[in-house]
Design an enzyme around this catalytic site. Structure first.
Site, PDB file in Angstrom:
ATOM      1  CB  SER A 190      44.833  32.868  38.095  1.00 54.93           C
ATOM      2  OG  SER A 190      44.855  34.057  37.367  1.00 54.93           O
ATOM      3  CG  HIS A 206      48.386  31.324  34.115  1.00 51.73           C
ATOM      4  ND1 HIS A 206      49.001  31.018  35.297  1.00 51.73           N
ATOM      5  CD2 HIS A 206      47.754  32.523  34.319  1.00 51.73           C
ATOM      6  CE1 HIS A 206      48.755  31.975  36.173  1.00 51.73           C
ATOM      7  NE2 HIS A 206      48.018  32.888  35.603  1.00 51.73           N
ATOM      8  CG  ASN A 257      48.356  32.431  40.639  1.00 50.61           C
ATOM      9  OD1 ASN A 257      48.895  33.440  41.098  1.00 50.61           O
ATOM     10  ND2 ASN A 257      47.852  32.387  39.421  1.00 50.61           N
ATOM     11  CD  GLU A 293      51.595  28.038  35.794  1.00 55.50           C
ATOM     12  OE1 GLU A 293      50.675  28.881  35.939  1.00 55.50           O
ATOM     13  OE2 GLU A 293      52.135  27.490  36.759  1.00 55.50           O
TER      14      GLU A 293
HETATM   15  N1  LIG Z   1      45.170  40.094  36.905  1.00 57.73           N
HETATM   16  C1  LIG Z   1      46.216  39.332  36.735  1.00 57.73           C
HETATM   17  O1  LIG Z   1      47.337  39.709  37.127  1.00 57.73           O
HETATM   18  C2  LIG Z   1      46.082  38.008  36.034  1.00 57.73           C
HETATM   19  C3  LIG Z   1      47.255  37.320  35.645  1.00 57.73           C
HETATM   20  C4  LIG Z   1      47.134  36.105  34.964  1.00 57.73           C
HETATM   21  C5  LIG Z   1      45.873  35.585  34.696  1.00 57.73           C
HETATM   22  N2  LIG Z   1      44.755  36.280  35.094  1.00 57.73           N
HETATM   23  C6  LIG Z   1      43.446  35.692  34.779  1.00 57.73           C
HETATM   24  O2  LIG Z   1      42.934  36.337  33.633  1.00 57.73           O
HETATM   25  C7  LIG Z   1      41.496  36.392  33.711  1.00 57.73           C
HETATM   26  C8  LIG Z   1      41.056  37.831  33.633  1.00 57.73           C
HETATM   27  O3  LIG Z   1      41.674  38.558  34.675  1.00 57.73           O
HETATM   28  P1  LIG Z   1      41.667  40.165  34.708  1.00 57.73           P
HETATM   29  O4  LIG Z   1      42.524  40.569  35.851  1.00 57.73           O
HETATM   30  O5  LIG Z   1      41.926  40.693  33.344  1.00 57.73           O
HETATM   31  O6  LIG Z   1      40.129  40.392  35.109  1.00 57.73           O
HETATM   32  P2  LIG Z   1      39.202  41.695  34.935  1.00 57.73           P
HETATM   33  O7  LIG Z   1      38.093  41.513  35.898  1.00 57.73           O
HETATM   34  O8  LIG Z   1      40.030  42.918  34.957  1.00 57.73           O
HETATM   35  O9  LIG Z   1      38.657  41.533  33.424  1.00 57.73           O
HETATM   36  C9  LIG Z   1      37.763  40.536  33.063  1.00 57.73           C
HETATM   37  C10 LIG Z   1      37.006  40.997  31.821  1.00 57.73           C
HETATM   38  O10 LIG Z   1      36.167  39.926  31.392  1.00 57.73           O
HETATM   39  C11 LIG Z   1      34.928  40.483  30.989  1.00 57.73           C
HETATM   40  N3  LIG Z   1      33.886  39.458  31.022  1.00 57.73           N
HETATM   41  C12 LIG Z   1      33.227  38.952  32.097  1.00 57.73           C
HETATM   42  N4  LIG Z   1      32.348  38.013  31.721  1.00 57.73           N
HETATM   43  C13 LIG Z   1      32.444  37.913  30.373  1.00 57.73           C
HETATM   44  C14 LIG Z   1      31.792  37.106  29.387  1.00 57.73           C
HETATM   45  N5  LIG Z   1      30.873  36.201  29.720  1.00 57.73           N
HETATM   46  N6  LIG Z   1      32.133  37.281  28.089  1.00 57.73           N
HETATM   47  C15 LIG Z   1      33.086  38.185  27.725  1.00 57.73           C
HETATM   48  N7  LIG Z   1      33.739  38.955  28.613  1.00 57.73           N
HETATM   49  C16 LIG Z   1      33.424  38.832  29.919  1.00 57.73           C
HETATM   50  C17 LIG Z   1      34.689  41.618  31.955  1.00 57.73           C
HETATM   51  O11 LIG Z   1      33.742  42.535  31.438  1.00 57.73           O
HETATM   52  C18 LIG Z   1      36.101  42.219  32.082  1.00 57.73           C
HETATM   53  O12 LIG Z   1      36.346  43.212  31.098  1.00 57.73           O
HETATM   54  C19 LIG Z   1      41.108  35.692  35.018  1.00 57.73           C
HETATM   55  O13 LIG Z   1      40.851  34.335  34.756  1.00 57.73           O
HETATM   56  C20 LIG Z   1      42.377  35.839  35.846  1.00 57.73           C
HETATM   57  O14 LIG Z   1      42.489  34.861  36.830  1.00 57.73           O
HETATM   58  C21 LIG Z   1      44.834  37.474  35.746  1.00 57.73           C
END
Ligand SMILES: NC(=O)c1ccc[n+]([C@@H]2O[C@H](COP(=O)([O-])OP(=O)(O)OC[C@H]3O[C@@H](n4cnc5c(N)ncnc54)[C@H](O)[C@@H]3O)[C@@H](O)[C@H]2O)c1
Length: 269
Positions: A106, A127, A177, A139
């Protein structure tokens, strides 16, 4: 986010390997995919056979080596530079040299992630927005070394996934963001200062600005830990105090009140 990306890719006909560190997280992700596709079956936008075919294209694993045949990896792990750079280094060793490494980050610099690999020309930001199956935007962020060939492939893939790619340079928080998080943070400050109740703050932004969700409900939906991580990247990246995270946001994250995913954030779920 990872399960949403896997679902969209499998629906577009790609074979997908979904990787996480624990089987329980994978099962939760597969459950979310099943529920989302079932909603489409119930609304007659998808047949039961099509749903089964999509699910059969997704394999789930905790073994990183299972990605060794992938032509593209879309990383969507925790929004943390150290976690992501370590994973990029490991993926660089596992994947064939021609494979592309995309990040769903993000806010974190694509150039920094690329520098953790021996293939910076093949690293790019992809993104997706939340919820991935619904939201049209991707994005697309080029790091300083991202090649034209990588960029063209990712733009074409984004279209194949039924999404719209919009470009952006590698700058903290990109566009989405950098604009969204200060609004969410300011909404949290108004709550913190007692300017209005959570319902009023969200209602004012929904009815007054025609936003589909209020900023506090949106923060809960995104995840308060993710919001805080993004604000920290903005604060560090620009060195500008206007991105200082509201103390109430920091306190909620300290308490483990991360929003929808933990059952409590600014609202209870
Ligand atoms: N939440 C949102 O609305 C949103 C929107 C766009 C982008 N993002 C981005 O997407 C990414 C994930 O966000 P999220 O909200 O799904 O997070 P989350 O914390 O819900 O999920 C992250 C997942 O990654 C796993 N993980 C952690 N370390 C790992 C590794 N080394 N190898 C494999 N898996 C691993 C965790 O176990 C977890 O299941 C982040 O970079 C976030 O910024 C989030």
């Amino acid at each position: 986010m990872g399960n949403g990306i896997a679902q969209v890719a499998a629906r577009a006909g790609f074979d997908v390997v979904m990787h996480d560190v624990q089987d329980g997280f994978l099962q939760r992700g597969l459950g979310a995919i099943d529920k989302s596709l079932q909603r489409d079956v119930d609304k007659e936008r998808l047949s039961a056979d099509e749903k089964a075919a999509i699910i059969s294209r997704i394999k789930a694993t905790t073994d990183l080596n299972a990605l060794s045949g992938a032509s593209l990896v879309v990383e969507a792990v925790t929004e943390d530079l150290k976690v992501k750079t370590e994973l990029f280094g490991a993926l660089d060793r596992v994947l064939p040299p021609e494979s592309i490494l995309a990040s769903n980050t993000s806010s974190i610099s694509i150039t920094k992630l690329a520098a953790a690999t021996q293939r910076p020309d093949k690293v790019i930001g992809m993104h997706f927005m939340n919820p991935v199956p619904v939201m049209k935007l991707v994005e697309v962020i080029r790091g300083i070394a991202t090649s034209d060939a990588t960029y063209e492939k990712i733009r074409a893939l984004t279209e194949k996934l039924g999404k719209t790619a919009l470009d952006c340079h590698d700058s903290p928080g990109f566009v989405s963001n950098r604009v969204l998080m200060p609004m969410i943070n300011e909404a949290i400050f108004t709550l913190h200062e007692g300017v209005a109740t959570r319902e009023s703050i969200d209602g004012i932004m929904k009815l007054g600005m025609n936003h589909p969700m209020g900023p506090l409900a949106l923060a809960d939906f995104i995840g308060l830990d993710v919001c805080l991580a993004i604000l920290r990247v903005l604060y560090d990246g620009f060195g500008d105090p206007k991105y200082r995270a509201c103390p109430l946001l920091r306190q909620y994250v300290d308490a483990g009140w991360l929003g929808r995913k933990t059952g409590r954030g600014f609202y209870e779920y």
